[in-house]
Design an enzyme around this catalytic site. Structure first.
Site, PDB file in Angstrom:
ATOM      1  CD  GLN A  92      -2.568   1.170   2.262  1.00 22.91           C
ATOM      2  OE1 GLN A  92      -2.749   0.363   3.373  1.00 22.91           O
ATOM      3  NE2 GLN A  92      -3.733   2.148   2.461  1.00 22.91           N
ATOM      4  CG  HIS A  98      -6.170   3.593  -2.690  1.00 23.19           C
ATOM      5  ND1 HIS A  98      -5.200   3.760  -1.542  1.00 23.19           N
ATOM      6  CD2 HIS A  98      -5.428   3.193  -3.423  1.00 23.19           C
ATOM      7  CE1 HIS A  98      -4.055   3.393  -1.881  1.00 23.19           C
ATOM      8  NE2 HIS A  98      -4.067   2.835  -3.108  1.00 23.19           N
ATOM      9  CG  PHE A  99     -12.164  -0.749  -3.391  1.00 21.98           C
ATOM     10  CD1 PHE A  99     -11.801  -1.573  -3.283  1.00 21.98           C
ATOM     11  CD2 PHE A  99     -12.955   0.218  -2.826  1.00 21.98           C
ATOM     12  CE1 PHE A  99     -12.218  -2.590  -2.442  1.00 21.98           C
ATOM     13  CE2 PHE A  99     -13.539  -0.738  -1.793  1.00 21.98           C
ATOM     14  CZ  PHE A  99     -13.260  -2.076  -1.446  1.00 21.98           C
ATOM     15  CG  HIS A 100      -5.803   0.450  -7.466  1.00 19.96           C
ATOM     16  ND1 HIS A 100      -5.026   1.541  -8.137  1.00 19.96           N
ATOM     17  CD2 HIS A 100      -5.261   0.386  -6.388  1.00 19.96           C
ATOM     18  CE1 HIS A 100      -4.008   1.872  -7.422  1.00 19.96           C
ATOM     19  NE2 HIS A 100      -4.137   1.237  -6.255  1.00 19.96           N
TER      20      HIS A 100
END
Ligand SMILES: [Zn+2]
Length: 134
Positions: A92, A98-100
């Site tokens: 990370q 956060h999502f990608h």
């Protein structure tokens, strides 16, 4: 706070905002795996999934679904991958959860992660260790 995502959310850094509501913000990754690669973040600074309130996590997933549909329809791709690197051990890089969302096409060159197997009894032990903490 010196968080690049908080600065983007606040508008202190330029970004290509894809979506925003009271809890979630989504913007294009400036170093995309494929065009349309979108980062989805909670508006409050939370470092990892375990620190995230369930309601905020649900809000992120709801936005992820909405953007995934728009990416497929808008960019004409047939699917997408969702990635979330949780904590340093998972690489990370920005400590704001956060999502990608990565648009995908067949034959786009992105393979599966390497896979292995379990030795005799290893799966049962692994299962026991996880289930004891649920
Ligand atoms: Zn932040």
């Amino acid at each position: 706070m010196d968080c690049i995502f908080c600065k983007i959310i606040a508008g202190d850094l330029p970004s290509y905002k894809v979506y925003e509501d009271d809890k979630v913000c989504a913007f294009l990754d400036v170093l995309p795996i494929h065009p349309g690669h979108t980062i989805i973040v909670p508006k409050i600074h939370v470092s990892d999934v375990e620190s995230l309130d369930d309601g905020e996590l649900c809000a992120m997933v709801t936005v992820m679904k909405k953007i995934g549909k728009a990416v497929m329809e808008g960019l004409g791709v047939k699917g997408y991958s969702i990635l979330l690197d949780n904590k340093d051990a998972a690489n990370q890089h920005v400590p704001h959860v956060h999502f990608h969302l990565v648009p995908r096409k067949e034959g786009d060159g992105l393979g599966r992660w390497p896979q292995s197997g379990y030795s005799e009894g290893e799966a049962e032990e692994c299962l026991k260790q996880i289930q004891e903490k649920l």
